[in-house]
Design a protein around this motif. Structure first.
Motif, PDB file in Angstrom:
ATOM      1  N   GLN A  93       8.379  48.404 -15.531  1.00 23.62           N
ATOM      2  CA  GLN A  93       8.664  47.039 -15.092  1.00 23.62           C
ATOM      3  C   GLN A  93      10.048  47.029 -14.448  1.00 23.62           C
ATOM      4  OE1 GLN A  93       6.213  44.786 -15.776  1.00 23.62           O
ATOM      5  NE2 GLN A  93       7.153  43.040 -14.747  1.00 23.62           N
ATOM      6  N   LEU A  94      10.132  46.552 -13.190  1.00 27.07           N
ATOM      7  CA  LEU A  94      11.408  46.466 -12.479  1.00 27.07           C
ATOM      8  C   LEU A  94      11.777  45.001 -12.253  1.00 27.07           C
ATOM      9  CD1 LEU A  94      10.973  49.274  -9.804  1.00 27.07           C
ATOM     10  CD2 LEU A  94      12.086  49.418 -12.039  1.00 27.07           C
ATOM     11  N   TYR A  95      13.078  44.763 -12.107  1.00 25.44           N
ATOM     12  CA  TYR A  95      13.597  43.408 -11.953  1.00 25.44           C
ATOM     13  C   TYR A  95      14.594  43.390 -10.796  1.00 25.44           C
ATOM     14  CZ  TYR A  95      11.746  43.150 -16.701  1.00 25.44           C
ATOM     15  OH  TYR A  95      10.930  43.212 -17.801  1.00 25.44           O
ATOM     16  N   SER A  96      14.458  42.419  -9.906  1.00 25.09           N
ATOM     17  CA  SER A  96      15.371  42.274  -8.774  1.00 25.09           C
ATOM     18  C   SER A  96      16.103  40.943  -8.894  1.00 25.09           C
ATOM     19  CB  SER A  96      14.597  42.327  -7.455  1.00 25.09           C
ATOM     20  OG  SER A  96      15.457  42.089  -6.362  1.00 25.09           O
ATOM     21  N   TYR A  97      17.430  41.000  -8.738  1.00 27.03           N
ATOM     22  CA  TYR A  97      18.262  39.811  -8.910  1.00 27.03           C
ATOM     23  C   TYR A  97      19.107  39.535  -7.672  1.00 27.03           C
ATOM     24  CZ  TYR A  97      17.244  39.868 -13.914  1.00 27.03           C
ATOM     25  OH  TYR A  97      16.613  39.824 -15.133  1.00 27.03           O
ATOM     26  N   GLY A  98      19.321  38.266  -7.445  1.00 27.14           N
ATOM     27  CA  GLY A  98      20.274  37.808  -6.444  1.00 27.14           C
ATOM     28  C   GLY A  98      20.968  36.563  -6.969  1.00 27.14           C
ATOM     29  N   ALA A  99      22.228  36.369  -6.609  1.00 29.73           N
ATOM     30  CA  ALA A  99      22.975  35.199  -7.089  1.00 29.73           C
ATOM     31  C   ALA A  99      24.293  35.102  -6.347  1.00 29.73           C
ATOM     32  CB  ALA A  99      23.232  35.291  -8.596  1.00 29.73           C
ATOM     33  N   ARG A 100      24.857  33.926  -6.353  1.00 25.29           N
ATOM     34  CA  ARG A 100      26.221  33.741  -5.892  1.00 25.29           C
ATOM     35  C   ARG A 100      27.150  33.887  -7.088  1.00 25.29           C
ATOM     36  NH1 ARG A 100      24.071  29.240  -3.155  1.00 25.29           N
ATOM     37  NH2 ARG A 100      25.262  27.795  -4.480  1.00 25.29           N
ATOM     38  N   PHE A 101      28.381  34.332  -6.821  1.00 22.87           N
ATOM     39  CA  PHE A 101      29.351  34.487  -7.899  1.00 22.87           C
ATOM     40  C   PHE A 101      30.731  34.101  -7.405  1.00 22.87           C
ATOM     41  CE2 PHE A 101      29.079  38.503  -5.645  1.00 22.87           C
ATOM     42  CZ  PHE A 101      30.384  38.889  -5.490  1.00 22.87           C
ATOM     43  N   LYS A 102      31.617  33.874  -8.330  1.00 28.68           N
ATOM     44  CA  LYS A 102      32.981  33.480  -7.988  1.00 28.68           C
ATOM     45  C   LYS A 102      33.957  34.236  -8.883  1.00 28.68           C
ATOM     46  CE  LYS A 102      33.010  29.519 -11.166  1.00 28.68           C
ATOM     47  NZ  LYS A 102      33.159  28.048 -11.285  1.00 28.68           N
ATOM     48  N   ARG A 103      35.199  34.288  -8.433  1.00 32.01           N
ATOM     49  CA  ARG A 103      36.238  34.896  -9.257  1.00 32.01           C
ATOM     50  C   ARG A 103      36.572  33.965 -10.426  1.00 32.01           C
ATOM     51  NH1 ARG A 103      38.672  39.295  -6.856  1.00 32.01           N
ATOM     52  NH2 ARG A 103      38.283  39.495  -4.603  1.00 32.01           N
ATOM     53  N   LYS A 104      36.784  34.563 -11.574  1.00 27.57           N
ATOM     54  CA  LYS A 104      37.213  33.777 -12.718  1.00 27.57           C
ATOM     55  C   LYS A 104      38.682  33.398 -12.552  1.00 27.57           C
ATOM     56  CE  LYS A 104      34.145  36.035 -16.076  1.00 27.57           C
ATOM     57  NZ  LYS A 104      34.090  36.842 -17.324  1.00 27.57           N
ATOM     58  N   PRO A 105      39.037  32.159 -12.873  1.00 31.54           N
ATOM     59  CA  PRO A 105      40.464  31.814 -12.845  1.00 31.54           C
ATOM     60  C   PRO A 105      41.234  32.684 -13.816  1.00 31.54           C
ATOM     61  CG  PRO A 105      39.079  29.850 -13.054  1.00 31.54           C
ATOM     62  CD  PRO A 105      38.185  31.037 -13.249  1.00 31.54           C
ATOM     63  N   LYS A 106      42.420  33.110 -13.388  1.00 30.68           N
ATOM     64  CA  LYS A 106      43.257  33.907 -14.282  1.00 30.68           C
ATOM     65  C   LYS A 106      43.660  33.055 -15.468  1.00 30.68           C
ATOM     66  CE  LYS A 106      47.325  36.879 -14.377  1.00 30.68           C
ATOM     67  NZ  LYS A 106      46.580  38.071 -14.790  1.00 30.68           N
ATOM     68  N   GLY A 207      45.895  25.945  -1.963  1.00 28.25           N
ATOM     69  CA  GLY A 207      46.083  25.544  -0.577  1.00 28.25           C
ATOM     70  C   GLY A 207      46.956  26.431   0.260  1.00 28.25           C
ATOM     71  N   ASN A 208      47.801  27.292  -0.362  1.00 33.33           N
ATOM     72  CA  ASN A 208      48.660  28.160   0.438  1.00 33.33           C
ATOM     73  C   ASN A 208      47.937  29.436   0.867  1.00 33.33           C
ATOM     74  OD1 ASN A 208      50.788  26.741  -1.683  1.00 33.33           O
ATOM     75  ND2 ASN A 208      51.529  26.845   0.410  1.00 33.33           N
ATOM     76  N   TYR A 209      47.023  29.920   0.035  1.00 32.00           N
ATOM     77  CA  TYR A 209      46.136  31.020   0.417  1.00 32.00           C
ATOM     78  C   TYR A 209      44.887  30.935  -0.445  1.00 32.00           C
ATOM     79  CZ  TYR A 209      48.795  33.116  -3.434  1.00 32.00           C
ATOM     80  OH  TYR A 209      49.423  33.349  -4.621  1.00 32.00           O
ATOM     81  N   SER A 210      43.849  31.675  -0.071  1.00 31.45           N
ATOM     82  CA  SER A 210      42.508  31.402  -0.567  1.00 31.45           C
ATOM     83  C   SER A 210      42.355  31.560  -2.073  1.00 31.45           C
ATOM     84  CB  SER A 210      41.498  32.296   0.158  1.00 31.45           C
ATOM     85  OG  SER A 210      41.848  33.656   0.014  1.00 31.45           O
ATOM     86  N   ALA A 211      42.927  32.604  -2.661  1.00 31.71           N
ATOM     87  CA  ALA A 211      42.700  32.876  -4.083  1.00 31.71           C
ATOM     88  C   ALA A 211      43.796  32.311  -4.972  1.00 31.71           C
ATOM     89  CB  ALA A 211      42.574  34.388  -4.302  1.00 31.71           C
ATOM     90  N   GLN A 212      44.649  31.444  -4.451  1.00 34.80           N
ATOM     91  CA  GLN A 212      45.815  30.983  -5.204  1.00 34.80           C
ATOM     92  C   GLN A 212      45.428  30.312  -6.515  1.00 34.80           C
ATOM     93  OE1 GLN A 212      48.179  28.058  -3.112  1.00 34.80           O
ATOM     94  NE2 GLN A 212      50.046  28.665  -4.150  1.00 34.80           N
ATOM     95  N   LEU A 213      44.401  29.481  -6.472  1.00 27.25           N
ATOM     96  CA  LEU A 213      43.994  28.747  -7.663  1.00 27.25           C
ATOM     97  C   LEU A 213      43.611  29.677  -8.801  1.00 27.25           C
ATOM     98  CD1 LEU A 213      43.337  25.990  -8.950  1.00 27.25           C
ATOM     99  CD2 LEU A 213      41.038  26.191  -7.993  1.00 27.25           C
ATOM    100  N   PHE A 214      43.161  30.893  -8.462  1.00 30.97           N
ATOM    101  CA  PHE A 214      42.655  31.817  -9.466  1.00 30.97           C
ATOM    102  C   PHE A 214      43.724  32.787  -9.967  1.00 30.97           C
ATOM    103  CE2 PHE A 214      39.223  30.534  -6.656  1.00 30.97           C
ATOM    104  CZ  PHE A 214      38.282  30.075  -7.558  1.00 30.97           C
ATOM    105  N   THR A 215      44.943  32.685  -9.460  1.00 34.70           N
ATOM    106  CA  THR A 215      45.939  33.695  -9.798  1.00 34.70           C
ATOM    107  C   THR A 215      47.237  33.125 -10.350  1.00 34.70           C
ATOM    108  OG1 THR A 215      46.763  33.713  -7.516  1.00 34.70           O
ATOM    109  CG2 THR A 215      45.065  35.318  -8.074  1.00 34.70           C
TER     110      THR A 215
END
Length: 412
Positions: A93-106, A207-215
């Motif tokens: 039995q095989l399984y194929s997955y697809g999904a969107r994901f995001k970075r976790k906030p630091k 707002g200053n760069y794309s990943a700022q909220l997460f870092t």
């Protein structure tokens, strides 16, 4: 930052735990600065309890840095014949997955850790402090002023060791400044100090760069408290040592009070942390007798700020609206400024920041200093081109004691 695509064909040689025939030419992943999407990731066992770590490891991504976005998971399953070692065949039995994901906030610093760090600042003592009695007075020498530049602290930023390392750099920097002042006062008649906020004292959150909220490690309120704690510490130790004292602030890009995650002010240039935090510091100190002699230069919406110290006119500008990153770009910008601003032409010293590295050049009519940053550096910049610069505090003396109006520049 451009989105880049990784196919599993590029990765499969380095994945020993996943069977080649199940994965080759199947899975793909699109990764951007905030997250991305994967598709056609085939596994031989189903995902249990939402644990997609095996899929992230297929693409050599750290599963602790990402999380799948709710309600975007797509799964298909089917049976496929598989050859066994004894020559027979079985169904798998095989399984194929697809999904969107995001970075976790630091992870943000806890209230307890923030309180502990503030307590460290409050109880900090100078290991080798100087008083007015240690100064050598030079009655026949001209008066000079010491300029101390605090640039691009970006308090709350996680890179370079985060808040803890930024705080330690500032504490070490204050001791270095004190030792430099002791040396200068043994040789010169230093009667005045100028403490300058050259901009970006806080990181901001979005707002200053794309990943700022997460870092970021501190929220907006925490960042402003961090800046005020550090500025107050510098003011308490430096201003009472001198008969004359100035605090100078500029407006800056990371200080723009944006709305709804935007990086730009939606009101005016005056809506800026460079002005608000300086006004807050003034309110904290102005009623205390040991700070009555401090002069405050706080802009409304002006990008160019002008003061005079020991008779030398000095101009400050954070630099985020100055095009180019070298002497040619600055000269072109300054030529435009002097057309309608007599103070821009009159300044003998121009002090900027923003570029995060030290630079200086002689313009003939003035000397230009670009202050280094006090933040922990940029991983993104180093990854892109290998460039990096050292953190530090730029100091120098100003006065008529030197032909250019300044001397004894130091990188502390």
């Amino acid at each position: 930052m451009p989105v880049w695509t990784v196919t599993l064909e590029d990765r499969v040689r380095r994945v020993g735990t996943i069977e080649r025939e199940h994965l080759m030419n199947k899975a793909k992943l699109d990764l951007g600065p905030d997250g991305g999407e994967f598709a056609d990731a085939i596994l031989d066992a189903p995902i249990i309890d939402g644990d997609f770590s095996r899929i992230f490891r297929i693409f050599q991504l750290d599963p602790d840095e990402f999380e799948v976005v709710d309600d975007t998971v797509r799964m298909t399953t089917w049976q496929q014949s598989k050859g066994l070692e004894d020559g027979t065949r079985d169904m798998v039995q095989l399984y194929s997955y697809g999904a969107r994901f995001k970075r976790k906030p630091k992870a943000r610093l806890s209230d307890e850790e923030i309180a502990a760090r503030r307590a460290e600042v409050a109880k900090w003592k100078m290991r080798s402090s100087a008083s007015k009695s240690t100064k050598k007075m030079h009655s026949n020498a001209s008066e000079v002023a010491a300029v101390i530049n605090l640039a691009d602290i970006q308090g709350g930023k996680s890179e370079g060791g985060g808040v803890a390392a930024t705080q330690q750099r500032l504490l070490d920097g204050l001791e270095n400044v004190q030792r430099w002042l002791d040396r200068m006062r043994s040789e010169y008649n230093v009667t005045e100090i100028v403490l300058a906020n050259n901009g970006d004292p806080m990181e901001n959150c979005a707002g200053n760069y794309s990943a700022q909220l997460f870092t970021v490690e501190l929220n907006h309120r925490g960042q402003m408290n961090f800046v005020l704690d550090m500025w107050t510490l510098y003011a308490k130790h430096l201003f009472p040592q001198f008969d004359k004292a100035q605090f100078v602030s500029v407006l800056c890009n990371h200080g723009e009070f944006g709305r709804m995650g935007g990086g730009k002010s939606q009101t005016s240039d005056s809506d800026n942390a460079g002005g608000f935090l300086a006004e807050s510091l003034r309110r904290v100190l102005e009623d205390r007798p040991e700070f009555e002699h401090v002069e405050w230069t706080i802009p409304h919406d002006e990008m160019n700020v002008y003061v005079e110290a020991a008779g030398v006119p000095i101009a400050f500008n954070h630099g985020h609206k100055i095009p180019g990153s070298d002497a040619n770009g600055f000269e072109k910008w300054l030529n435009g400024q002097v057309r309608g601003d007599d103070n821009a032409h009159r300044a003998r010293i121009w002090q900027t920041a923003h570029r995060h590295h030290f630079a200086t050049w002689d313009m003939g009519s003035c000397s230009v200093f670009q202050a280094p940053s006090l933040d922990g550096g940029s991983k993104w910049l180093k990854d892109m081109n290998g460039r990096y610069s050292r953190s530090g505090i730029l100091t120098y003396l100003v006065g008529e004691h030197a032909p250019l109006g300044w001397s004894d520049m130091a990188f502390l």
